[in-house]
Design a protein around this motif. Structure first.
Motif, PDB file in Angstrom:
ATOM      1  N   LEU A  43       0.906  -0.903  -0.447  1.00 43.63           N
ATOM      2  CA  LEU A  43      -0.120   0.050  -0.213  1.00 43.63           C
ATOM      3  C   LEU A  43       1.017   1.014   0.329  1.00 43.63           C
ATOM      4  O   LEU A  43       1.984   1.176   0.594  1.00 43.63           O
ATOM      5  N   GLN A  44       0.639   2.388  -0.994  1.00 37.21           N
ATOM      6  CA  GLN A  44       0.660   3.544  -1.245  1.00 37.21           C
ATOM      7  C   GLN A  44       2.681   3.309  -1.107  1.00 37.21           C
ATOM      8  O   GLN A  44       3.595   3.606  -0.451  1.00 37.21           O
ATOM      9  N   CYS A  45       2.434   2.292  -2.542  1.00 39.60           N
ATOM     10  CA  CYS A  45       3.973   2.372  -2.906  1.00 39.60           C
ATOM     11  C   CYS A  45       4.228   3.306  -3.553  1.00 39.60           C
ATOM     12  O   CYS A  45       5.858   2.700  -4.160  1.00 39.60           O
ATOM     13  N   VAL A  84      -0.081  -0.349  -4.733  1.00 35.15           N
ATOM     14  CA  VAL A  84      -1.507   0.568  -5.008  1.00 35.15           C
ATOM     15  C   VAL A  84      -1.137   2.025  -4.582  1.00 35.15           C
ATOM     16  O   VAL A  84      -0.059   2.358  -3.282  1.00 35.15           O
ATOM     17  N   ASP A  85      -1.239   2.865  -5.136  1.00 32.09           N
ATOM     18  CA  ASP A  85      -0.350   4.501  -4.970  1.00 32.09           C
ATOM     19  C   ASP A  85      -1.359   5.722  -5.447  1.00 32.09           C
ATOM     20  O   ASP A  85      -2.316   5.104  -6.401  1.00 32.09           O
ATOM     21  N   ILE A  86      -1.718   6.790  -5.030  1.00 36.53           N
ATOM     22  CA  ILE A  86      -3.302   7.860  -5.395  1.00 36.53           C
ATOM     23  C   ILE A  86      -2.065   8.021  -6.980  1.00 36.53           C
ATOM     24  O   ILE A  86      -2.882   9.173  -6.819  1.00 36.53           O
ATOM     25  N   SER A  87      -0.805   8.379  -6.931  1.00 38.29           N
ATOM     26  CA  SER A  87      -0.317   9.527  -7.783  1.00 38.29           C
ATOM     27  C   SER A  87       0.319   9.051  -8.917  1.00 38.29           C
ATOM     28  O   SER A  87       0.124   7.433  -9.472  1.00 38.29           O
ATOM     29  N   ARG A  93      -3.339   2.627  -9.564  1.00 40.55           N
ATOM     30  CA  ARG A  93      -3.425   3.940  -9.165  1.00 40.55           C
ATOM     31  C   ARG A  93      -5.037   3.893  -8.710  1.00 40.55           C
ATOM     32  O   ARG A  93      -6.179   3.851  -9.012  1.00 40.55           O
ATOM     33  N   ALA A  94      -4.631   4.600  -7.414  1.00 44.40           N
ATOM     34  CA  ALA A  94      -6.104   4.317  -7.064  1.00 44.40           C
ATOM     35  C   ALA A  94      -5.367   5.542  -5.581  1.00 44.40           C
ATOM     36  O   ALA A  94      -4.905   5.189  -4.643  1.00 44.40           O
ATOM     37  N   ASP A  95      -6.920   5.346  -5.087  1.00 47.08           N
ATOM     38  CA  ASP A  95      -6.760   5.769  -2.885  1.00 47.08           C
ATOM     39  C   ASP A  95      -7.627   4.562  -2.622  1.00 47.08           C
ATOM     40  O   ASP A  95      -8.000   3.907  -2.655  1.00 47.08           O
ATOM     41  N   ILE A  96      -6.274   4.618  -1.545  1.00 45.47           N
ATOM     42  CA  ILE A  96      -6.064   3.044  -1.113  1.00 45.47           C
ATOM     43  C   ILE A  96      -7.632   2.701  -0.284  1.00 45.47           C
ATOM     44  O   ILE A  96      -8.063   1.482  -0.519  1.00 45.47           O
ATOM     45  N   PHE A  97      -8.023   3.926   0.643  1.00 43.47           N
ATOM     46  CA  PHE A  97      -9.059   3.626   0.832  1.00 43.47           C
ATOM     47  C   PHE A  97     -10.330   2.976  -0.149  1.00 43.47           C
ATOM     48  O   PHE A  97     -11.512   2.089   0.421  1.00 43.47           O
ATOM     49  N   THR A 133       3.450  -2.354   4.148  1.00 42.70           N
ATOM     50  CA  THR A 133       3.086  -0.462   4.403  1.00 42.70           C
ATOM     51  C   THR A 133       3.674   0.140   4.575  1.00 42.70           C
ATOM     52  O   THR A 133       4.829  -0.044   6.262  1.00 42.70           O
ATOM     53  N   SER A 134       4.723   1.729   4.771  1.00 43.62           N
ATOM     54  CA  SER A 134       6.294   1.430   5.063  1.00 43.62           C
ATOM     55  C   SER A 134       6.694   3.430   4.519  1.00 43.62           C
ATOM     56  O   SER A 134       5.573   3.912   3.988  1.00 43.62           O
ATOM     57  N   TYR A 135       7.575   3.739   5.605  1.00 45.75           N
ATOM     58  CA  TYR A 135       7.880   5.004   5.912  1.00 45.75           C
ATOM     59  C   TYR A 135       7.043   6.261   4.606  1.00 45.75           C
ATOM     60  O   TYR A 135       7.682   6.505   4.315  1.00 45.75           O
ATOM     61  N   GLY A 136       6.688   6.620   5.620  1.00 44.21           N
ATOM     62  CA  GLY A 136       5.971   7.916   5.243  1.00 44.21           C
ATOM     63  C   GLY A 136       4.147   7.460   4.712  1.00 44.21           C
ATOM     64  O   GLY A 136       4.066   8.024   3.735  1.00 44.21           O
ATOM     65  N   ALA A 137       3.748   6.481   5.030  1.00 45.68           N
ATOM     66  CA  ALA A 137       2.708   6.313   4.958  1.00 45.68           C
ATOM     67  C   ALA A 137       0.933   6.491   6.165  1.00 45.68           C
ATOM     68  O   ALA A 137       0.672   7.018   5.403  1.00 45.68           O
TER      69      ALA A 137
HETATM   70  C1  SAM Z   1       6.481   8.556   1.485  1.00 44.99           C
HETATM   71  S1  SAM Z   1       5.729   7.629  -0.127  1.00 44.99           S
HETATM   72  C2  SAM Z   1       5.639   6.215   0.795  1.00 44.99           C
HETATM   73  C3  SAM Z   1       6.755   6.240   0.103  1.00 44.99           C
HETATM   74  C4  SAM Z   1       6.526   4.302   0.403  1.00 44.99           C
HETATM   75  N1  SAM Z   1       6.938   3.795   1.563  1.00 44.99           N
HETATM   76  C5  SAM Z   1       7.723   3.755  -0.587  1.00 44.99           C
HETATM   77  O1  SAM Z   1       8.083   2.148  -0.709  1.00 44.99           O
HETATM   78  O2  SAM Z   1       8.633   4.411  -1.467  1.00 44.99           O
HETATM   79  C6  SAM Z   1       3.579   8.061   0.273  1.00 44.99           C
HETATM   80  C7  SAM Z   1       2.868   7.872  -0.669  1.00 44.99           C
HETATM   81  O3  SAM Z   1       1.792   7.395  -0.117  1.00 44.99           O
HETATM   82  C8  SAM Z   1       0.655   7.883  -1.284  1.00 44.99           C
HETATM   83  N2  SAM Z   1      -0.589   8.595  -0.776  1.00 44.99           N
HETATM   84  C9  SAM Z   1      -0.914   9.100   0.150  1.00 44.99           C
HETATM   85  N3  SAM Z   1      -2.420   9.422   0.260  1.00 44.99           N
HETATM   86  C10 SAM Z   1      -2.558   8.027  -0.187  1.00 44.99           C
HETATM   87  C11 SAM Z   1      -4.337   7.745  -0.100  1.00 44.99           C
HETATM   88  N4  SAM Z   1      -5.348   7.956  -0.113  1.00 44.99           N
HETATM   89  N5  SAM Z   1      -4.107   6.571  -1.610  1.00 44.99           N
HETATM   90  C12 SAM Z   1      -3.293   5.651  -1.479  1.00 44.99           C
HETATM   91  N6  SAM Z   1      -1.632   6.374  -1.450  1.00 44.99           N
HETATM   92  C13 SAM Z   1      -1.493   7.668  -1.262  1.00 44.99           C
HETATM   93  C14 SAM Z   1       1.423   8.674  -2.136  1.00 44.99           C
HETATM   94  O4  SAM Z   1       1.045   8.802  -3.281  1.00 44.99           O
HETATM   95  C15 SAM Z   1       3.054   8.901  -1.798  1.00 44.99           C
HETATM   96  O5  SAM Z   1       3.215   7.874  -2.541  1.00 44.99           O
END
Ligand code: SAM
Length: 283
Positions: free
Chosen positions: A58-60, A79-82, A104-108, A123-127
């Protein structure tokens, strides 16, 4: 309830930031083709043997850790929103010759809609700081985990999040307080070689993000309670006195392996949190 308008704002902010971050990373496909990995030993230890496992990341972001997990033999979905992050991840997978699925999706939304199930959710580092509803997050994870499945989380410790430069006590520790910032910054440029194992490039200089970003403050009890209330069982909870790859403040002490600790002479605080939870029932 997740606030979708804030997530969409974060999507815009992450799209630009991801471009800046990747501009500093030298030929990442060559790095992976040569057998490179972006994982730290801490998450590898928490994950255990993932060979042959179905793993959801999650949030990859741009997929570097996802591909590193695939390298360890897991069948991975990131899965990531960006949009920028997922486009980049797909291209990196193709150029590296590593099999991985990216969505690409909002994880919720994704956790509610998917019909897939997984052995491990990672899920990791800054998630966690991007999530405004931890209870919905944990319920979604429990929903996609198979019986005996595991959530493996490693993130910066909530106590690390309360400070600003100079260790000034600035932000709330817990409760989901919303913080709005000027936009996701170029922390890859600030961390230099610590976040660019394939080599550092000058890339985009003096990046300014015009899209504000929205983050949330969660304490350890918020996180653990959400996990327990979703029906998972706590298997491990660890605190680490260092931060992997992230020199958040200029006076942090560098340790071997791109880790950063509290400055010399200051009390030690936990800077990362590791959690393993399970959907297994019984003892
Ligand atoms: C600091 S990064 C995480 C980096 C990750 N640990 C990695 O493996 O590279 C945070 C990520 O969360 C994603 N993000 C933030 N809100 C989100 C959401 N609601 N759904 C999916 N991704 C989301 C951002 O797009 C961003 O890529």
């Amino acid at each position: 309830m997740p606030q979708k308008d804030l997530h969409e704002a974060n999507r815009q902010s992450w799209n630009l930031a991801t471009e800046a971050h990747n501009s500093h990373k030298h030929d990442q496909a060559a790095f992976f083709r040569a057998g490179g990995s972006t994982l730290f030993s801490d998450e590898i230890e928490l994950l255990g043997d993932i060979h042959g496992k179905a793993l959801l990341h999650l949030q990859c972001n741009a997929g570097q850790d996802t591909l590193s997990l695939a390298r360890l033999g897991a069948s991975v979905t990131g899965v990531d929103i960006s949009d920028t992050a997922i486009e980049f991840a797909r291209q990196l997978a193709a150029e590296s010759g590593i099999q991985a699925a990216f969505e690409r999706a909002d994880i919720f939304d994704w956790l509610e809609m998917t019909s897939e199930t997984f052995d491990i959710v990672f899920t990791s580092y800054g998630a966690l700081a991007w999530l405004d509803d931890l209870k919905a997050w944990a319920r979604g994870i429990a929903r996609v985990l198979k019986p005996n499945g595991r959530l493996v989380l490693i993130d910066f410790h909530p106590i690390f999040g309360v400070f600003e430069e100079g260790w000034r006590l600035t932000y709330d520790y817990m409760g989901g307080t919303q913080l709005t910032f000027g936009g996701v910054g170029d922390y890859v440029a600030l961390s230099g070689s610590a976040l660019t194992p394939s080599g550092y490039l000058e890339g985009i200089v003096e990046f300014r993000n015009p899209h504000p970003s929205h983050e949330f403050c969660w304490g350890v009890s918020d996180i653990v309670t959400a996990i327990l209330e979703a029906g998972m069982r706590l298997v491990q909870l660890r605190e680490y006195p260092y931060s992997n790859g992230f020199k958040r403040f200029s006076d942090m002490r560098e340790l071997p392996g791109h880790r950063y600790a509290m400055p010399v002479g200051m009390p030690q605080l936990p800077l990362m949190l590791g959690i393993v939870a399970s959907t297994a029932t019984g003892a």
